[in-house]
Design a protein around this motif. Structure first.
Motif, PDB file in Angstrom:
ATOM      1  N   SER A   1      60.517  70.606  72.113  1.00 54.70           N
ATOM      2  CA  SER A   1      60.362  69.155  72.128  1.00 54.70           C
ATOM      3  C   SER A   1      61.609  68.434  71.619  1.00 54.70           C
ATOM      4  CB  SER A   1      59.161  68.762  71.249  1.00 54.70           C
ATOM      5  OG  SER A   1      59.313  69.273  69.939  1.00 54.70           O
TER       6      SER A   1
ATOM      7  N   GLN B   1      55.195  68.951  73.387  1.00 55.81           N
ATOM      8  CA  GLN B   1      55.308  70.236  72.702  1.00 55.81           C
ATOM      9  C   GLN B   1      54.891  71.371  73.622  1.00 55.81           C
ATOM     10  OE1 GLN B   1      53.195  70.254  68.991  1.00 55.81           O
ATOM     11  NE2 GLN B   1      54.446  68.622  68.104  1.00 55.81           N
TER      12      GLN B   1
ATOM     13  N   VAL C   1      48.979  64.762  71.273  1.00 55.57           N
ATOM     14  CA  VAL C   1      50.328  65.166  71.691  1.00 55.57           C
ATOM     15  C   VAL C   1      50.256  65.686  73.121  1.00 55.57           C
ATOM     16  CG1 VAL C   1      52.217  66.782  71.222  1.00 55.57           C
ATOM     17  CG2 VAL C   1      50.972  65.741  69.326  1.00 55.57           C
TER      18      VAL C   1
ATOM     19  N   ALA D   1      57.073  63.912  71.331  1.00 51.52           N
ATOM     20  CA  ALA D   1      55.661  63.802  71.697  1.00 51.52           C
ATOM     21  C   ALA D   1      55.255  64.884  72.694  1.00 51.52           C
ATOM     22  CB  ALA D   1      55.373  62.425  72.278  1.00 51.52           C
TER      23      ALA D   1
END
Length: 708
Positions: free
Chosen positions: A393, A400, A224, A398
């Protein structure tokens, strides 16, 4: 239904039955004569009923006398059915299992297990397993289900042969067969103590499943993206220059670790732990500045309003002179004020938001959240922590925010290796200079007058004191398939199991009400005892404005004695408070006592924490009080706490989202834990299929419920 009762035990699949292992074993493979049976032993005898009658003194009971030729034994049943009375008719041949006691009329068993023998009944060839169970689910049913599960489940090994042999572990199928059906020649003591090779294999597999799931979680996190934040902050330099103290070496080290993480393009997930008063808050503030100077917002979430408000005051004091706007968001704000705060957060005007669980509610929107700081993170549920992180997000799942979790409850090394294996951990392991050690005293309730005199003297000399009241624990009181396994999944594919619920709301409310009443009674009594002192009261149900006013008055020394519930356990910082009295300290846990004690000793004056206890003390309470009296080091106290309570209670298992250990013991099985840590990356790298099957066997799809 059987399936509903099995669900209460966490059994949803055939493979769950395989791993529903016995608590203990009974030896029904041999008969002991009544003459040779020793008092206190659990034995099996075979005898003939010579007399059976219902007696009414003392109380209604069924008493049956049996004789095996070597002696006689009385069997007593205080709860019995007519069918049992009929079965134990004189002349019946019975096989009886129970604990021998010496009664008034000689050897006796109370509520033994028995069966009437008709013809020749061979003795079992294996020890009899006794399983964890629930109401309505008998041992015979569980034994039958366990036998069927061993026949039907996939018992294929998930450990590569070279790994298994190197660790000297038996095959999985052999291990579970031994544990469910141990033969008489098996070392019974090793089975009972969980030291048998079969138990070691099961414990290793459990620890390996935990390590695999944690590593997968870490790998997912690294896939991520997060916004890399500037590592060197001019705002941080200005804040540090304005402080009346210098960072300790431990604070500087942990800050550098956090800054390096925040500069990466992947979300940081770091746990910052340190003992009470070690200075975690200033490290968190400097981390927040790194996000703010990089053009992002930061959020600080705390579990109680008192702690959240303490953070708000400190952060405002430090950051507002730097031109940073700090927002305060809690459940008690009026609508107009709340709307204003929400607009400032959504528009980006508020660069830092501090609050309670109100921060992760749906209506809360951040313009650009770059860092989420969660204090006392173990007090929040998995979904609450996830909700706060998801605030950063909204536009791109995708992407964070970074996350910094803080805990003033030090975590023992074995617990960190096991339940926090997916986190990076920073430890502040030194206390800032100028703090004085707190002297702990244990005093019986019979010396209350002496304690009251000490409180009066301290307050009249210009110091302040806490009087803490405990939480009082109260006990609250379709078509059936012939084959309960029919239609069950043989190894996987079952939906994720439900997370165990918290205490029912009514029970929690009842306990909170009891604690509140205890504090109110203490407050009224102390006001009468000390008419010359200003006594205040604070508790969780006090309206926010009143709570704030009381705490402000205490900090300004307008209140000399503060009566409080355990709501002050974390976050309260009043350097002039040098005395704490904790009533009924025997009812509190080690971690809570250590946290409360940390509210004093925050200034230059010598401080005392008096633990008032009431006799008689249970062995466990005596042990807890001894540990807290002898130890000031939070890590040492946490190690003892882990030993006494286990990881489930220590972590708040119902809230953590982490699969709890059922068989492995973190104190005794450190060698297996270290081996599992070493094997996990090798299995994921070279034997991905085996790793997947292993996780499916042990977690059954629950790996998605891991900590966030």
């Amino acid at each position: 239904m059987v399936r509903d009762r099995l669900a209460r035990l966490g059994i949803f699949r055939i493979s769950d039955l395989v791993l529903h292992l016995p608590l203990r074993y009974e030896d029904e493979t041999r008969i002991v004569s009544i003459h040779d049976a020793l008092s206190g032993d659990t034995v099996q005898i075979e005898a003939t009923v010579v007399k059976s009658e219902v007696k009414f003194r003392p109380g209604r009971q069924l008493v049956s006398e049996v004789d095996d030729g070597s002696g006689r034994l009385m069997m007593r049943f205080f709860n019995f059915y007519p069918s049992q009375q009929k079965a134990l008719a004189p002349g019946a041949r019975v096989r009886v299992m129970g604990e021998i006691r010496q009664g008034f009329f000689g050897a006796e068993m109370v509520h033994p297990r028995f069966r009437v023998l008709r013809g020749e009944v061979p003795l079992p060839q294996a020890l009899t397993p006794v399983y964890p169970t629930t109401a309505g689910l008998g041992q015979d049913t569980l034994r039958k289900l366990a036998r069927r599960s061993l026949e039907r489940a996939d018992l294929g090994d998930t450990l590569p042969e070279p790994v298994r042999k190197k660790l000297k572990l038996p095959p999985f199928a052999e291990a579970v067969h031994v544990l469910h059906n141990p033969t008489p020649d098996v070392d019974a003591q090793a089975l009972v103590e969980h030291a048998h090779p079969a138990w070691r294999r099961v414990k290793f597999d459990e620890l390996l499943a935990q390590q695999l799931s944690m590593r997968l979680h870490r790998d997912r996190r690294n896939r991520v993206r997060a916004h890399p934040l500037l590592q060197h902050s001019g705002l941080s330099k200005r804040l540090l220059a304005s402080l009346p103290f210098r960072l300790t070496r431990a604070q500087a080290r942990t800050l550098n670790e956090i800054r390096s993480d925040l500069a990466r393009p992947h979300p940081m997930q770091r746990l910052l732990q340190g003992d009470v008063g070690s200075g975690k808050t200033i490290v968190a503030a400097l981390a927040a500045l790194q996000a703010i100077e990089s053009g992002y917002q930061a959020a600080v979430m705390a579990p109680t309003e008192i702690l959240a408000e303490q953070h708000y005051r400190k952060f405002s004091l430090w950051l507002e002179p730097l031109g940073i706007e700090t927002a305060w968001l809690a459940g008690g704000l009026k609508k107009k004020e709340r709307d204003k705060v929400l607009a400032a957060m959504e528009g980006g005007k508020a660069q830092l938001a501090v609050g309670t669980h109100a921060l992760f509610q749906e209506e809360v929107v951040f313009r650009k959240l770059g860092l989420a700081i969660v204090d006392e993170q173990h007090r929040f549920g998995v979904h609450q922590r996830l909700a706060l992180r998801m605030k950063g997000s909204r536009s791109d799942p995708a992407l964070q925010p970074h996350q910094l979790m803080m805990s003033a409850t030090p975590i023992p090394r074995t617990l960190a290796m096991s339940f926090y294996a997916d986190l990076d951990v920073s430890v502040i392991d030194e206390i800032p200079p100028g703090r004085t050690p707190v002297v702990t005293k244990l005093l019986s309730e019979t010396r209350r007058d002496e304690v009251l005199r000490r409180v009066r003297d301290a307050c009249l000399s210009g110091m302040q004191a806490y009087w803490v009241c405990p939480l009082i624990e109260e006990s609250d009181s379709g078509a059936r398939s012939r084959d309960p396994l029919a239609g069950w999944d043989r190894g996987g594919g079952e939906a994720a199991r439900p997370v165990a619920p918290e205490l029912p709301f009514k029970v929690r409310a009842r306990r909170e009400a009891l604690q509140l009443q205890t504090a109110i009674d203490a407050y009224d009594g102390l006001r009468q005892t000390f008419p010359e002192l200003k006594v205040g009261l604070v508790h969780g149900r006090l309206p926010n404005q009143e709570k704030t006013a009381v705490m402000a008055a205490f900090q300004a020394n307008q209140i000399q004695l503060l009566v409080a519930t355990t709501v002050i356990e974390v976050g309260v910082d009043v350097p002039n408070a040098s005395l704490m009295v904790i009533e009924h300290a025997e009812r509190m846990g080690l971690s809570q006592l250590h946290q409360l004690r940390g509210r004093v000793g925050r200034g230059a004056e010598s401080s005392v924490c008096i633990l008032l206890y009431q006799n008689p003390l249970s062995d466990n309470a005596r042990e807890r009080l001894r540990i807290i009296y002898e130890n000031a080091d939070g890590f040492e106290i946490a190690r003892h706490d882990l030993r006494l309570r286990g990881p489930g209670e220590l972590l708040g298992a119902r809230q953590s989202g982490v699969p709890m250990l059922r068989f492995a013991n973190l104190e005794r099985d450190i060698d297996l834990l270290e081996a599992a840590r070493n094997v996990a990356p090798q299995l994921l790298r070279d034997h991905a299929g085996s790793a997947e099957r292993h996780l499916e066997r042990w977690l059954g799809g629950r790996q998605e419920f891991l900590k966030v």
